[in-house]
Design a protein around this motif. Structure first.
Motif, PDB file in Angstrom:
ATOM      1  N   ILE A 162       0.827  -1.199   0.000  1.00 23.10           N
ATOM      2  CA  ILE A 162       0.000   0.000   0.000  1.00 23.10           C
ATOM      3  C   ILE A 162       0.865   1.254   0.000  1.00 23.10           C
ATOM      4  CG2 ILE A 162      -0.187   0.055   2.541  1.00 23.10           C
ATOM      5  CD1 ILE A 162      -3.057   1.076   2.188  1.00 23.10           C
ATOM      6  N   ASP A 163       0.401   2.279  -0.703  1.00 26.61           N
ATOM      7  CA  ASP A 163       1.090   3.575  -0.728  1.00 26.61           C
ATOM      8  C   ASP A 163       0.084   4.625  -1.175  1.00 26.61           C
ATOM      9  OD1 ASP A 163       3.098   5.422  -0.468  1.00 26.61           O
ATOM     10  OD2 ASP A 163       4.399   4.587  -2.002  1.00 26.61           O
ATOM     11  N   VAL A 164       0.454   5.892  -1.020  1.00 36.07           N
ATOM     12  CA  VAL A 164      -0.391   6.996  -1.494  1.00 36.07           C
ATOM     13  C   VAL A 164       0.425   7.917  -2.380  1.00 36.07           C
ATOM     14  CG1 VAL A 164      -1.787   6.948   0.618  1.00 36.07           C
ATOM     15  CG2 VAL A 164       0.079   8.600   0.415  1.00 36.07           C
ATOM     16  N   GLN A 193      -4.908   6.616  -2.618  1.00 34.91           N
ATOM     17  CA  GLN A 193      -4.331   5.477  -1.900  1.00 34.91           C
ATOM     18  C   GLN A 193      -4.552   4.230  -2.739  1.00 34.91           C
ATOM     19  OE1 GLN A 193      -5.135   4.391   2.482  1.00 34.91           O
ATOM     20  NE2 GLN A 193      -6.388   2.911   1.360  1.00 34.91           N
ATOM     21  N   ASP A 215      -2.124   9.788   5.883  1.00 33.28           N
ATOM     22  CA  ASP A 215      -2.268   8.466   5.255  1.00 33.28           C
ATOM     23  C   ASP A 215      -2.972   7.475   6.189  1.00 33.28           C
ATOM     24  OD1 ASP A 215      -0.720   9.806   3.457  1.00 33.28           O
ATOM     25  OD2 ASP A 215       1.019   8.474   3.584  1.00 33.28           O
ATOM     26  N   PHE A 219      -6.515   5.377   5.507  1.00 35.12           N
ATOM     27  CA  PHE A 219      -6.625   3.914   5.573  1.00 35.12           C
ATOM     28  C   PHE A 219      -7.655   3.490   6.606  1.00 35.12           C
ATOM     29  CE2 PHE A 219      -5.446  -0.227   7.337  1.00 35.12           C
ATOM     30  CZ  PHE A 219      -5.521  -0.996   6.180  1.00 35.12           C
ATOM     31  N   SER A 222     -11.122   3.642   5.371  1.00 31.26           N
ATOM     32  CA  SER A 222     -11.393   2.943   4.113  1.00 31.26           C
ATOM     33  C   SER A 222     -12.257   1.705   4.334  1.00 31.26           C
ATOM     34  CB  SER A 222     -10.086   2.539   3.425  1.00 31.26           C
ATOM     35  OG  SER A 222      -9.426   1.515   4.157  1.00 31.26           O
ATOM     36  N   TYR A 257       1.799   4.421   8.064  1.00 34.66           N
ATOM     37  CA  TYR A 257       0.648   3.603   8.451  1.00 34.66           C
ATOM     38  C   TYR A 257       0.847   3.021   9.849  1.00 34.66           C
ATOM     39  CZ  TYR A 257      -0.756   3.953   3.612  1.00 34.66           C
ATOM     40  OH  TYR A 257      -1.141   4.441   2.389  1.00 34.66           O
TER      41      TYR A 257
END
Length: 384
Positions: A162-164, A193, A215, A219, A222, A257
């Motif tokens: 995962i990344d943004v 994201q 971030d 998450f 989400s 995160y």
């Protein structure tokens, strides 16, 4: 926009060119694709690199929608604008980020026509192409993903990275809500994201949030996180290596995160001072999650409408444009496996140049236990 729930639709992979009208149909002298691809790429000397078979597949997806809505579009010479030209116009807009005026001059269209064609393409793609962006639906597909992740640097049972990235916006200072979109770098931006598989395909995305939102908060809010908390995602087979050590399914992310039972982040700097094993863990962790950085870099390089500083975008439409760029990104991978290695070498720089790494220090006990199990497993593997 939360993660997408997708129902599979019947795919159309063949086009009947006898049904297509437009200026790009050349008879005899030059193949229509050679001429059209030059218009799609414009003055760019780099991607988007769309092969003919991919272009034809994209046309097949939107053909029915475009056929029912586009009868009134015409070129400056009065000829009707056919399917292939409309798709080419939209891909040029999304791929280059050129203005409506520049694109219109290239194709012989008014800027308002370019705008309408692009938006109708976006509307069609977000409905017809959603099956290209979804979480793995079978155990066989997930096993393939986990196997590929393990081959990178040894992380077992890993299901995603995962990344943004920030899509920067040029907003007028007089706009009432402009400060809401200011991120920590003092840019106006919208966040994307993405959870990525080892082939750089997007498996889950969230977009639409202002760049100032952290971030970790994106998450936690989400749908993906909510499904994990309910035990409805990342709930597959648990690997058991000993009585004390087991490794469940998880994804990996950077220090922005929280450490969770299903989201593994690196060890903090202070934990590395006296532990060579943890230092090595962080190195392997970084090399594994780089697939997400490369995917986001590739996205912005190929679909440059979201790469630069977007001029006063419609912030209600922008998340839909971002989604369609992600769908096109996945389609190119699905249709053109031979492009992957070339692009991995080409796209090496950071997708968010100038943005500093944020740090979230939240850590769940079960997440800490899973990370220790991974540390033990990887350390044993290195010394076996």
């Amino acid at each position: 926009m939360g993660p997408l729930k997708v129902t599979k639709k019947r795919r159309k992979t063949e086009m009947n060119h006898d049904d297509i009208t437009g200026s790009s149909e050349k008879e005899g002298v030059v193949d229509w694709w050679d001429e059209l691809s030059k218009k799609i790429n414009g003055l760019q000397k780099s991607p988007p690199k769309i092969y003919r078979k991919t272009f034809e597949y994209i046309c097949s997806l939107v053909k029915d929608d475009i056929a029912t809505k586009s009868a009134h579009f015409s070129f400056s010479n009065g000829k009707p604008v056919g399917l292939i030209d409309q798709v080419a116009v939209a891909l040029r807009r999304l791929g280059s980020g050129d203005s409506f005026v520049v694109i219109g001059e290239s194709f012989g269209l008014s800027h308002s026509t370019v705008s309408q064609i692009t938006w109708r393409f976006v509307e069609s793609m977000e409905e017809r192409a959603l099956h290209h962006l979804q979480w793995p639906s079978t155990q066989e597909e997930m096993n393939t993903i986990k196997s590929k992740f393990e081959k990178i640097q040894g992380f077992p049972n890993c299901c995603g990275a995962i990344d943004v990235t920030h899509i920067t916006l040029n907003l007028p200072g007089t706009e009432h809500s402009s400060d809401v979109w200011l991120d920590h770098k003092k840019n106006h931006s919208m966040v994307l994201q993405a959870i990525v598989d080892p082939d750089m395909k997007f498996r889950d995305i969230v977009t639409g949030w202002p760049g100032k939102m952290e971030d970790s908060l994106i998450f936690s809010s989400s749908n993906f996180n909510k499904l994990c908390n309910k035990g409805e995602r990342l709930n597959g087979k648990v690997l058991k290596f000993s009585e004390e050590s087991e490794i469940r399914e998880y994804i990996i992310g950077d220090s922005a995160y929280p450490l969770l039972p299903y989201l593994i982040v690196p060890y903090e700097e202070r934990e590395l001072l006296k532990s060579e094993a943890k230092t090595q863990f962080n190195k392997l962790h970084l090399e594994t999650r780089m697939v997400a950085q490369r995917a986001l870099t590739r996205l912005k390089e190929m679909w440059r409408i979201i790469r630069g500083n977007m001029w006063r975008p419609d912030k209600h439409r922008l998340p839909r444009i971002i989604l369609v760029c992600c769908l096109l990104h996945n389609i190119v991978i699905d249709m053109q496996d031979e492009v992957k290695d070339e692009l991995l070498c080409l796209y090496h720089h950071n997708h968010d140049s100038g943005y500093q790494q944020l740090v979230c220090e939240d850590a769940d006990e079960k997440g800490m236990a899973l990370r220790e199990s991974l540390l033990s497993y990887l350390n044993g593997r290195l010394h076996s």
